[in-house]
Motif scaffolding. Structure first.
Motif, PDB file in Angstrom:
ATOM      1  N   ALA A 214     -10.601  -5.512   4.281  1.00 16.76           N
ATOM      2  CA  ALA A 214     -11.801  -4.926   4.889  1.00 16.76           C
ATOM      3  C   ALA A 214     -12.244  -3.653   4.170  1.00 16.76           C
ATOM      4  CB  ALA A 214     -11.559  -4.628   6.366  1.00 16.76           C
ATOM      5  N   ARG A 215     -11.306  -2.988   3.505  1.00 20.74           N
ATOM      6  CA  ARG A 215     -11.689  -1.809   2.714  1.00 20.74           C
ATOM      7  C   ARG A 215     -12.087  -2.292   1.329  1.00 20.74           C
ATOM      8  NH1 ARG A 215      -8.435   3.895   1.577  1.00 20.74           N
ATOM      9  NH2 ARG A 215      -9.556   4.423  -0.328  1.00 20.74           N
ATOM     10  N   GLU A 216     -13.359  -2.133   0.986  1.00 22.73           N
ATOM     11  CA  GLU A 216     -13.889  -2.690  -0.256  1.00 22.73           C
ATOM     12  C   GLU A 216     -14.290  -1.606  -1.246  1.00 22.73           C
ATOM     13  OE1 GLU A 216     -16.272  -6.332   0.166  1.00 22.73           O
ATOM     14  OE2 GLU A 216     -16.151  -5.997   2.335  1.00 22.73           O
ATOM     15  N   THR A 217     -13.507  -0.557  -1.324  1.00 22.01           N
ATOM     16  CA  THR A 217     -13.755   0.470  -2.330  1.00 22.01           C
ATOM     17  C   THR A 217     -13.163   0.020  -3.662  1.00 22.01           C
ATOM     18  OG1 THR A 217     -11.737   1.612  -1.653  1.00 22.01           O
ATOM     19  CG2 THR A 217     -13.796   2.365  -0.674  1.00 22.01           C
ATOM     20  N   ARG A 218     -13.617   0.622  -4.736  1.00 28.81           N
ATOM     21  CA  ARG A 218     -13.175   0.258  -6.079  1.00 28.81           C
ATOM     22  C   ARG A 218     -12.564   1.490  -6.738  1.00 28.81           C
ATOM     23  NH1 ARG A 218     -13.260  -3.874  -3.941  1.00 28.81           N
ATOM     24  NH2 ARG A 218     -14.757  -5.571  -4.194  1.00 28.81           N
ATOM     25  N   ASP A 219     -11.277   1.694  -6.482  1.00 32.10           N
ATOM     26  CA  ASP A 219     -10.579   2.885  -6.959  1.00 32.10           C
ATOM     27  C   ASP A 219      -9.880   2.575  -8.278  1.00 32.10           C
ATOM     28  OD1 ASP A 219     -11.414   3.839  -4.542  1.00 32.10           O
ATOM     29  OD2 ASP A 219      -9.477   3.647  -3.561  1.00 32.10           O
ATOM     30  N   ALA A 220     -10.575   2.784  -9.388  1.00 31.93           N
ATOM     31  CA  ALA A 220     -10.015   2.441 -10.702  1.00 31.93           C
ATOM     32  C   ALA A 220      -8.840   3.334 -11.072  1.00 31.93           C
ATOM     33  CB  ALA A 220     -11.107   2.546 -11.770  1.00 31.93           C
ATOM     34  N   ALA A 221      -8.817   4.559 -10.566  1.00 37.03           N
ATOM     35  CA  ALA A 221      -7.767   5.509 -10.954  1.00 37.03           C
ATOM     36  C   ALA A 221      -6.399   5.135 -10.414  1.00 37.03           C
ATOM     37  CB  ALA A 221      -8.143   6.914 -10.480  1.00 37.03           C
ATOM     38  N   THR A 222      -6.346   4.287  -9.391  1.00 32.66           N
ATOM     39  CA  THR A 222      -5.056   3.920  -8.790  1.00 32.66           C
ATOM     40  C   THR A 222      -4.652   2.477  -9.094  1.00 32.66           C
ATOM     41  OG1 THR A 222      -6.191   3.375  -6.708  1.00 32.66           O
ATOM     42  CG2 THR A 222      -5.280   5.600  -6.927  1.00 32.66           C
ATOM     43  N   LEU A 223      -5.333   1.825 -10.020  1.00 30.69           N
ATOM     44  CA  LEU A 223      -4.958   0.461 -10.383  1.00 30.69           C
ATOM     45  C   LEU A 223      -3.520   0.437 -10.913  1.00 30.69           C
ATOM     46  CD1 LEU A 223      -8.107  -0.882 -12.286  1.00 30.69           C
ATOM     47  CD2 LEU A 223      -7.354  -1.499  -9.987  1.00 30.69           C
ATOM     48  N   GLY A 224      -2.735  -0.491 -10.417  1.00 27.74           N
ATOM     49  CA  GLY A 224      -1.378  -0.639 -10.906  1.00 27.74           C
ATOM     50  C   GLY A 224      -0.407   0.417 -10.419  1.00 27.74           C
ATOM     51  N   TRP A 225      -0.735   1.089  -9.316  1.00 28.15           N
ATOM     52  CA  TRP A 225       0.160   2.121  -8.790  1.00 28.15           C
ATOM     53  C   TRP A 225       1.514   1.520  -8.408  1.00 28.15           C
ATOM     54  CZ3 TRP A 225       1.021   7.074  -8.710  1.00 28.15           C
ATOM     55  CH2 TRP A 225       1.855   7.624  -7.728  1.00 28.15           C
ATOM     56  N   GLU A 226       1.493   0.373  -7.743  1.00 31.90           N
ATOM     57  CA  GLU A 226       2.757  -0.247  -7.346  1.00 31.90           C
ATOM     58  C   GLU A 226       3.528  -0.745  -8.564  1.00 31.90           C
ATOM     59  OE1 GLU A 226       5.737  -1.477  -4.614  1.00 31.90           O
ATOM     60  OE2 GLU A 226       4.155   0.038  -4.640  1.00 31.90           O
ATOM     61  N   VAL A 227       2.834  -1.245  -9.571  1.00 24.95           N
ATOM     62  CA  VAL A 227       3.497  -1.660 -10.805  1.00 24.95           C
ATOM     63  C   VAL A 227       4.226  -0.474 -11.434  1.00 24.95           C
ATOM     64  CG1 VAL A 227       3.122  -2.454 -13.175  1.00 24.95           C
ATOM     65  CG2 VAL A 227       1.920  -3.558 -11.291  1.00 24.95           C
ATOM     66  N   SER A 228       3.568   0.680 -11.480  1.00 23.78           N
ATOM     67  CA  SER A 228       4.181   1.855 -12.106  1.00 23.78           C
ATOM     68  C   SER A 228       5.427   2.301 -11.351  1.00 23.78           C
ATOM     69  CB  SER A 228       3.166   3.001 -12.193  1.00 23.78           C
ATOM     70  OG  SER A 228       2.828   3.508 -10.912  1.00 23.78           O
ATOM     71  N   ARG A 229       5.465   2.096 -10.034  1.00 22.23           N
ATOM     72  CA  ARG A 229       6.662   2.444  -9.265  1.00 22.23           C
ATOM     73  C   ARG A 229       7.771   1.420  -9.481  1.00 22.23           C
ATOM     74  NH1 ARG A 229       5.393   4.343  -3.250  1.00 22.23           N
ATOM     75  NH2 ARG A 229       5.059   2.116  -2.938  1.00 22.23           N
ATOM     76  N   LEU A 230       7.426   0.157  -9.511  1.00 25.11           N
ATOM     77  CA  LEU A 230       8.434  -0.880  -9.684  1.00 25.11           C
ATOM     78  C   LEU A 230       9.102  -0.817 -11.066  1.00 25.11           C
ATOM     79  CD1 LEU A 230       6.563  -3.848  -7.975  1.00 25.11           C
ATOM     80  CD2 LEU A 230       8.700  -2.813  -7.181  1.00 25.11           C
ATOM     81  N   VAL A 231       8.338  -0.427 -12.075  1.00 26.72           N
ATOM     82  CA  VAL A 231       8.891  -0.336 -13.420  1.00 26.72           C
ATOM     83  C   VAL A 231       9.577   1.012 -13.643  1.00 26.72           C
ATOM     84  CG1 VAL A 231       8.324  -0.524 -15.888  1.00 26.72           C
ATOM     85  CG2 VAL A 231       7.148  -1.950 -14.243  1.00 26.72           C
ATOM     86  N   GLY A 232       9.343   1.971 -12.750  1.00 28.91           N
ATOM     87  CA  GLY A 232      10.052   3.240 -12.830  1.00 28.91           C
ATOM     88  C   GLY A 232       9.297   4.387 -13.448  1.00 28.91           C
ATOM     89  N   PHE A 233       7.983   4.225 -13.652  1.00 29.84           N
ATOM     90  CA  PHE A 233       7.197   5.304 -14.238  1.00 29.84           C
ATOM     91  C   PHE A 233       6.703   6.300 -13.195  1.00 29.84           C
ATOM     92  CE2 PHE A 233       7.471   2.656 -17.821  1.00 29.84           C
ATOM     93  CZ  PHE A 233       7.055   3.347 -18.935  1.00 29.84           C
TER      94      PHE A 233
END
Length: 331
Positions: A214-233
């Motif tokens: 339902a939240r349809e914002t386009r936050d390009a700055a946070t793309l891949g935030w979960e990926v960066s945590r899972l890989v350890g960055f």
């Protein structure tokens, strides 16, 4: 150039192994696959996570996310089963892990409980134990604390008022666009549901994803935030705010696992937006860590392929979203 070719040339054996299995359908008997499996288990990256996991045996919250990281990097060794048993040993009789993480100190009230169950359960499910009876008990606990609209609060719903709404609303910065609950908690619960072979396509998971879409914002700055945590960055921090960062890549991953059709208007628009961010060679660039472009691309490619099997479409109209109001700066 073929995207798989680019990913198979990455320095990370974990990324090469996953790309070969998930994008190319390579067999576990393939010589390269077996070689990369050995590299993964012997890598310094995996060794460091296993050391942290051994030190976290009395801390289900921390151990849970370490299991998520190990699973994401392709580790399949015996240490995961031992860690899962340690987490289960600290499970409450009601199925939850309701005690504060070590080092956090006493907490007044019960506003943190939902996330303290979500993170250990996601790790258990990521390690392959989602259908263990003790894990099923935790899933049922999460269903019991669900709000009437199908979202989840930051803490138990014992404080519901007469109209079925929480007497104390969730904080604005993590409130759902069209729901009573907490976006961070709802994201975490859906992440747990998507790792269960049956619950991932349940109505409970669909309603949860509907709230997130339902939240349809386009936050390009946070793309891949979960990926960066899972890989350890990036460090996995936060209690109630553990999943508060609005990551469109993670959202598409959850939606694709829950069986949303690519014809769903919100998913269709989201995919169109993400496609505009592809680089000239078909890769997506991580906004903060350029070295994670391969991982980000793998996540998005696997999500796009899963969407082809999606079969349900939500019917919610676009929701107006206003970013939460920031207070005046004191200095």
């Amino acid at each position: 150039m073929n995207i798989s070719t680019l990913l198979l040339g990455d320095p990370s054996p974990s990324l090469r192994w996953r790309a070969a299995r998930e994008l190319e359908g390579a067999s576990g008997e393939d010589a390269d696959i077996r070689s990369w499996r050995t590299e993964i288990d012997q890598s310094a990256e995996i060794g460091a996570l296993l050391t942290q996991l051994a030190a976290a045996e009395t801390r289900p919250y921390l151990a849970g996310y370490l299991l998520c990281q190990l699973a994401y990097l392709g580790y399949r060794g015996p240490a995961t089963a031992a860690a899962v048993e340690k987490i289960f040993s600290r499970q409450q009789p009601d199925g939850s892990w309701s005690t504060p993480p070590a080092g956090l100190g006493p907490i007044e009230g019960a506003r943190f409980v939902t996330m303290h169950t979500v993170v250990p359960l996601r790790g258990i499910a990521a390690a392959g134990f989602a259908t263990d009876p003790r894990a099923e008990h935790a899933y049922e606990w999460l269903l019991n604390v669900r709000l009437p609209d199908g979202s989840w609060p930051a803490g138990p719903k014992a404080d519901l008022g007469k109209d079925g709404r929480p007497t104390q609303r969730e904080r604005e910065y993590r409130r759902l666009t069209r729901g009573l609950g907490c976006r961070s908690a709802t994201t975490g619960v859906v992440a747990c549901l998507t790792l269960h072979p049956q619950r991932r396509r349940s109505d409970v998971a669909r309603v949860g994803v509907d709230h997130l879409l339902a939240r349809e914002t386009r936050d390009a700055a946070t793309l891949g935030w979960e990926v960066s945590r899972l890989v350890g960055f990036e460090p996995p921090t936060g209690q109630v705010t553990f999943y508060t960062t609005f990551d469109l890549v993670f959202l598409l991953d959850l939606a694709s696992r829950c069986g949303v059709s690519p014809q769903d208007r919100r998913v269709h628009d989201l995919v169109d937006y993400l496609q505009t961010l592809r680089g000239p060679y078909g890769l997506w660039q991580h906004p903060t860590h350029p070295q994670l472009s391969g991982w980000l691309t793998l996540d998005l490619e696997t999500s796009l392929r899963r969407l082809d099997d999606g079969h349900w479409i939500g019917n919610q109209e676009p929701a107006n979203f206003t970013p939460y109001r920031r207070g005046r700066r004191r200095y």
